[in-house]
Design an enzyme around this catalytic site. Sequence first.
Site, PDB file in Angstrom:
ATOM      1  CG  ASN A   1      -1.696   1.269   1.410  1.00  0.00           C
ATOM      2  OD1 ASN A   1      -1.762   2.078   0.479  1.00  0.00           O
ATOM      3  ND2 ASN A   1      -2.291   1.457   2.578  1.00  0.00           N
TER       4      ASN A   1
ATOM      5  N   GLY B   1       2.044   2.434  10.788  1.00  0.00           N
ATOM      6  CA  GLY B   1       3.054   3.475  10.672  1.00  0.00           C
ATOM      7  C   GLY B   1       3.700   3.869  11.988  1.00  0.00           C
TER       8      GLY B   1
ATOM      9  CG  HIS C   1      -6.058   2.257   4.886  1.00  0.00           C
ATOM     10  ND1 HIS C   1      -5.647   3.238   5.751  1.00  0.00           N
ATOM     11  CD2 HIS C   1      -5.054   1.350   4.837  1.00  0.00           C
ATOM     12  CE1 HIS C   1      -4.433   2.933   6.201  1.00  0.00           C
ATOM     13  NE2 HIS C   1      -4.050   1.792   5.659  1.00  0.00           N
TER      14      HIS C   1
ATOM     15  CD  GLU D   1      -3.825  -2.177   7.155  1.00  0.00           C
ATOM     16  OE1 GLU D   1      -2.721  -2.460   6.680  1.00  0.00           O
ATOM     17  OE2 GLU D   1      -4.393  -1.097   6.925  1.00  0.00           O
TER      18      GLU D   1
ATOM     19  CD  GLU E   1      -3.175   5.857   6.491  1.00  0.00           C
ATOM     20  OE1 GLU E   1      -3.075   5.891   5.253  1.00  0.00           O
ATOM     21  OE2 GLU E   1      -2.301   5.345   7.228  1.00  0.00           O
TER      22      GLU E   1
ATOM     23  CE  LYS F   1      -0.231   3.441   4.698  1.00  0.00           C
ATOM     24  NZ  LYS F   1      -0.320   3.602   6.132  1.00  0.00           N
TER      25      LYS F   1
ATOM     26  CB  SER G   1       4.527  -1.583  12.210  1.00  0.00           C
ATOM     27  OG  SER G   1       4.179  -0.213  12.382  1.00  0.00           O
TER      28      SER G   1
END
Length: 249
Positions: A8, A171, A94, A165, A96, A10, A209
């Site tokens: 991904n 991250g 996701h 996730e 985000e 991003k 991560s």
Amino acid sequence: MNQLIVGNWKMNGSLAANAELLAAVCQGLATAPASDVAVCVPMPYLAQAQALLSSTGVAWGAQDVSSHEAGAYTGETSAAMLRDFGCRYTIVGHSERRQYHGEHDDTVAVKAQRALAAGVTPIVCVGETLAEHEAGRTEFVVKRQLSAVIHAVGHCTSEIVVAYEPVWAIGTGHTATPEQAQAVHAVLRAQLQAATPRAQRVRILYGGSMNAANAAELLRQPDIDGGLIGGASLKASDFLSIIASCRTA
Ligand code: PGA
């Protein structure tokens, strides 16, 4: 079924950087990997991914898709457009998107439906925030998120990919332990089993991560069928070593 490793990217990349990264990944995969591999790139680079990856074993996809079919939705990209550019996958839901773009479970479910209808496999992301984790609500949250999608896609549930996730792991360098991740994956598997007789073929990826150092241990867990890789997918050597950590079928 092969494990599946998905990058991904991003909102990272450029024409030049992508060309270099994809060339290095493809070169590193010259000997057939034991896993399936894909990269989810920003929309403007789908054409580049299609051009560079068509004759390789690496699939490509998007990071989001519109919940609308077509029409006056400025800035949106439809599932049919993704299909036009050869996308095998699109990420939906996701964290985000949920956090910064206000996407709720019902929107995510419609996006998954749109993708499937266009022949694009949705990678449905679920995961709890740190506050939910600390409040012991992990199971409740991920089941609620997945159940919205199962309800919307019905008998096509066996066609989706799920990605667990934990938001606190994305991250941050704080990966879930293999035991923590496996426990949640087992919950998701049981939920899928109640929805479809073909739950065993639904791949449940772990993301958050995952890196070259911790991938092997995570990918050894019985219900972890691959990884959704953010930061580490931007460096060919890291991405390749995660791919090399996959179980052989
Ligand atoms: P990360 O991101 O690997 O950088 O934690 C994973 C993701 O958000 O998909």
